[in-house]
Design an enzyme around this catalytic site. Structure first.
Site, PDB file in Angstrom:
ATOM      1  N   ARG A 103     -31.966  -8.527  10.748  1.00 33.92           N
ATOM      2  CA  ARG A 103     -31.941  -8.267   9.674  1.00 33.92           C
ATOM      3  C   ARG A 103     -33.059  -7.198   9.847  1.00 33.92           C
ATOM      4  O   ARG A 103     -33.383  -5.798  10.155  1.00 33.92           O
ATOM      5  CB  ARG A 103     -33.870  -8.538   9.401  1.00 33.92           C
ATOM      6  CG  ARG A 103     -34.749  -8.148   8.324  1.00 33.92           C
ATOM      7  CD  ARG A 103     -35.740  -9.234   8.058  1.00 33.92           C
ATOM      8  NE  ARG A 103     -35.668 -11.054   7.530  1.00 33.92           N
ATOM      9  CZ  ARG A 103     -36.006 -11.454   6.539  1.00 33.92           C
ATOM     10  NH1 ARG A 103     -37.663 -11.348   6.635  1.00 33.92           N
ATOM     11  NH2 ARG A 103     -35.934 -12.979   6.672  1.00 33.92           N
ATOM     12  N   HIS A 117     -28.959 -12.613   1.668  1.00 34.54           N
ATOM     13  CA  HIS A 117     -29.922 -13.305   2.648  1.00 34.54           C
ATOM     14  C   HIS A 117     -28.398 -15.035   2.559  1.00 34.54           C
ATOM     15  O   HIS A 117     -28.416 -16.096   2.039  1.00 34.54           O
ATOM     16  CB  HIS A 117     -31.429 -13.171   1.891  1.00 34.54           C
ATOM     17  CG  HIS A 117     -32.074 -13.335   3.077  1.00 34.54           C
ATOM     18  ND1 HIS A 117     -31.676 -14.047   3.711  1.00 34.54           N
ATOM     19  CD2 HIS A 117     -33.246 -14.088   2.653  1.00 34.54           C
ATOM     20  CE1 HIS A 117     -32.820 -14.579   4.532  1.00 34.54           C
ATOM     21  NE2 HIS A 117     -33.802 -14.648   3.822  1.00 34.54           N
ATOM     22  N   GLN A 138     -30.981 -18.412   3.881  1.00 33.35           N
ATOM     23  CA  GLN A 138     -31.137 -19.060   2.536  1.00 33.35           C
ATOM     24  C   GLN A 138     -30.378 -19.434   1.585  1.00 33.35           C
ATOM     25  O   GLN A 138     -30.756 -20.283   1.509  1.00 33.35           O
ATOM     26  CB  GLN A 138     -32.093 -17.575   2.342  1.00 33.35           C
ATOM     27  CG  GLN A 138     -33.178 -17.597   1.026  1.00 33.35           C
ATOM     28  CD  GLN A 138     -34.175 -18.822   1.719  1.00 33.35           C
ATOM     29  OE1 GLN A 138     -34.519 -18.163   2.130  1.00 33.35           O
ATOM     30  NE2 GLN A 138     -34.635 -19.660   1.381  1.00 33.35           N
ATOM     31  N   ASP A 192     -38.250 -15.120  -6.900  1.00 30.93           N
ATOM     32  CA  ASP A 192     -39.026 -14.529  -5.412  1.00 30.93           C
ATOM     33  C   ASP A 192     -39.759 -13.679  -5.396  1.00 30.93           C
ATOM     34  O   ASP A 192     -40.184 -12.955  -7.067  1.00 30.93           O
ATOM     35  CB  ASP A 192     -36.928 -14.056  -4.869  1.00 30.93           C
ATOM     36  CG  ASP A 192     -37.483 -13.465  -3.602  1.00 30.93           C
ATOM     37  OD1 ASP A 192     -38.888 -14.035  -2.854  1.00 30.93           O
ATOM     38  OD2 ASP A 192     -36.327 -12.646  -3.177  1.00 30.93           O
ATOM     39  N   CYS A 223     -37.771 -18.963  -2.202  1.00 30.88           N
ATOM     40  CA  CYS A 223     -37.900 -18.527  -0.353  1.00 30.88           C
ATOM     41  C   CYS A 223     -38.546 -18.394   0.110  1.00 30.88           C
ATOM     42  O   CYS A 223     -38.277 -18.618   1.052  1.00 30.88           O
ATOM     43  CB  CYS A 223     -36.464 -17.813  -0.564  1.00 30.88           C
ATOM     44  SG  CYS A 223     -37.112 -15.926  -0.873  1.00 30.88           S
ATOM     45  N   ARG A 231     -34.234 -24.354   5.910  1.00 34.86           N
ATOM     46  CA  ARG A 231     -33.635 -22.743   7.072  1.00 34.86           C
ATOM     47  C   ARG A 231     -33.960 -22.967   8.640  1.00 34.86           C
ATOM     48  O   ARG A 231     -32.904 -22.369   9.511  1.00 34.86           O
ATOM     49  CB  ARG A 231     -35.029 -21.774   7.190  1.00 34.86           C
ATOM     50  CG  ARG A 231     -35.185 -20.771   5.975  1.00 34.86           C
ATOM     51  CD  ARG A 231     -34.348 -20.342   4.770  1.00 34.86           C
ATOM     52  NE  ARG A 231     -34.042 -19.420   6.321  1.00 34.86           N
ATOM     53  CZ  ARG A 231     -34.100 -18.293   5.893  1.00 34.86           C
ATOM     54  NH1 ARG A 231     -34.811 -17.435   5.508  1.00 34.86           N
ATOM     55  NH2 ARG A 231     -33.733 -17.018   7.357  1.00 34.86           N
TER      56      ARG A 231
HETATM   57  N1   CP Z   1     -37.461 -16.839   3.322  1.00 33.28           N
HETATM   58  C1   CP Z   1     -37.394 -15.537   4.584  1.00 33.28           C
HETATM   59  O1   CP Z   1     -36.454 -14.487   4.760  1.00 33.28           O
HETATM   60  O2   CP Z   1     -38.776 -15.811   4.309  1.00 33.28           O
HETATM   61  P1   CP Z   1     -39.567 -14.493   6.037  1.00 33.28           P
HETATM   62  O3   CP Z   1     -38.873 -13.444   5.034  1.00 33.28           O
HETATM   63  O4   CP Z   1     -40.055 -15.409   6.098  1.00 33.28           O
HETATM   64  O5   CP Z   1     -38.214 -14.649   6.825  1.00 33.28           O
HETATM   65  N1  NVA Z   2     -36.675  -9.777  -1.525  1.00 28.64           N
HETATM   66  C1  NVA Z   2     -37.248 -10.680   0.130  1.00 28.64           C
HETATM   67  C2  NVA Z   2     -36.978 -12.031   0.247  1.00 28.64           C
HETATM   68  C3  NVA Z   2     -37.555 -11.821   1.888  1.00 28.64           C
HETATM   69  C4  NVA Z   2     -37.212 -13.062   2.610  1.00 28.64           C
HETATM   70  C5  NVA Z   2     -37.302  -9.024   0.674  1.00 28.64           C
HETATM   71  O1  NVA Z   2     -36.181  -8.158   0.549  1.00 28.64           O
HETATM   72  O2  NVA Z   2     -37.901  -8.976   0.806  1.00 28.64           O
END
Ligand code: CP
Ligand code: NVA
Length: 329
Positions: free
Chosen positions: A108, A135, A138, A241, A283, A310
């Site tokens: 990440r 992502h 997701q 989101d 998400c 997930r």
């Molecule tokens: N939806 C998602 O990726 O959540 P987190 O940021 O908690 O992993």
């Molecule tokens: N768009 C959000 C998604 C988190 C799962 C971010 O990047 O923070």
């Protein structure tokens, strides 16, 4: 690294495998505590999956760790304060070293180039656990959720039986949207995106999304607007989101102002003319400004099955990319 790297058949197969593992594992758990279906048991035995997270996470972290555990492997969580990455060591050196000792890196990151560079220099598969651009895990879970909630005809693998549906994305054009929209186009699902002026889909992302239509007989349409009601018209699913993604915290006040009027509510769905029986997806993590409690916790909300999925998306991706070396069987 992103859904655009997959063919529609590969993406659909990942989704169907996720759904099948969910059913098989639940059946095995029902048969007795600690039972794991034979199809999963030991698939990652003796293997370590390095999880390099430079941002916080609930779902991605828990689902990946739980998936590796279900498959008999060892998930190794490496937060941004745990390893030298970005502070004292280059991406290249980190990728070489970690990939020499593990079977997969799940990363990440902020800039997408970070996860792309990790993958370039790695001797093991790298799975994107969220970058500023994409992502993909997701998107697999989201289409598993849509498939489980909506598919009425038998899914043939390249479309999941969802052609002709319409998704309305109301809110920020971000990483989660880009992979979801790519998947929609591939599967013949129309997606209408309503974002305030200045927060629409950047051209380079539009190109990636639209290139998913190549070779698809009936691709989904990408519709863009600044009017939430227009996106919502005849939609089967309303999605949003956060308006402030991780890394954008300094823009919070400006964004909250720009997105006023974009909150998903039952009134918006009614005014815009969403299809009767429409569903809501997000998400997570969720903030009340982008969707009110009535919708988020209401009967049309799929958010908790979506979050649970997930886990099954992670199982499916680990099987394809780590156990089967990138062959999606
Ligand atoms: N939806 C998602 O990726 O959540 P987190 O940021 O908690 O992993
Ligand atoms: N768009 C959000 C998604 C988190 C799962 C971010 O990047 O923070």
């Amino acid at each position: 690294l992103s859904i655009g790297q997959l063919s529609p058949a590969e993406f659909s197969k990942l989704v169907l495998n996720a759904s099948a593992y969910k059913q098989a594992t639940k059946a095995a758990f029902a048969a007795g505590p600690g039972q794991v279906p034979r199809t999963l048991d030991g698939k990652l035995k003796g293997r370590t999956v390095a999880m390099m997270f430079s941002k916080r996470s609930t779902r991605t972290r828990v689902s990946t760790e739980a998936a590796v555990a279900l498959m008999g492997g060892h998930p190794m969580f490496l937060g941004k304060d745990d390893i030298q990455l970005g502070v004292n060591e280059s991406l290249y050196d980190t990728s070489k070293v970690i990939s020499s000792m593990t079977s997969c890196m799940v990363a990440r990151v902020g800039p997408h180039s970070d996860v792309a560079n990790l993958a370039k220099d790695s001797s093991v598969p790298v799975i994107n656990a969220l970058s500023d651009d994409f992502h993909p895990l997701q998107a697999i879970a989201d289409f598993q959720t849509i498939h489980e909630a909506f598919a009425t005809k038998p899914a043939h693998e390249a479309s999941l039986g969802l052609e002709g549906m319409k998704v309305a994305w109301v809110g920020d054009s971000n990483n989660v949207l880009f992979d979801m929209a790519t998947a929609c186009v591939m599967l013949g699902v129309d997606i209408a995106v309503a974002s305030p002026a200045g927060y629409g889909i950047p051209d380079r992302m539009k190109q990636i999304i639209l290139s998913a239509a190549e070779g698809v007989a009936k691709p989904g349409k990408l519709i863009e607007t600044t009017v939430p009601e227009e996106a919502v018209k005849d939609a089967d699913i309303l999605v949003t989101d956060t308006w402030v993604s991780m890394g954008q915290e300094a823009e919070t006040q400006r964004r909250l102002k720009a997105f006023a009027g974009f909150q998903i509510t039952n009134e918006l769905a009614k005014r815009g003319g969403a299809k009767p029986g429409w569903k809501f997806m997000h998400c997570l993590p969720r903030h009340p400004e982008e969707v009110d409690d009535e919708v988020f916790y209401g009967p049309q909300s799929l958010v908790f099955p979506e979050a649970e999925n997930r886990l099954w998306a992670a199982v499916s991706a680990l099987e394809a990319f780590v156990v089967n070396n990138g062959r999606i069987l």
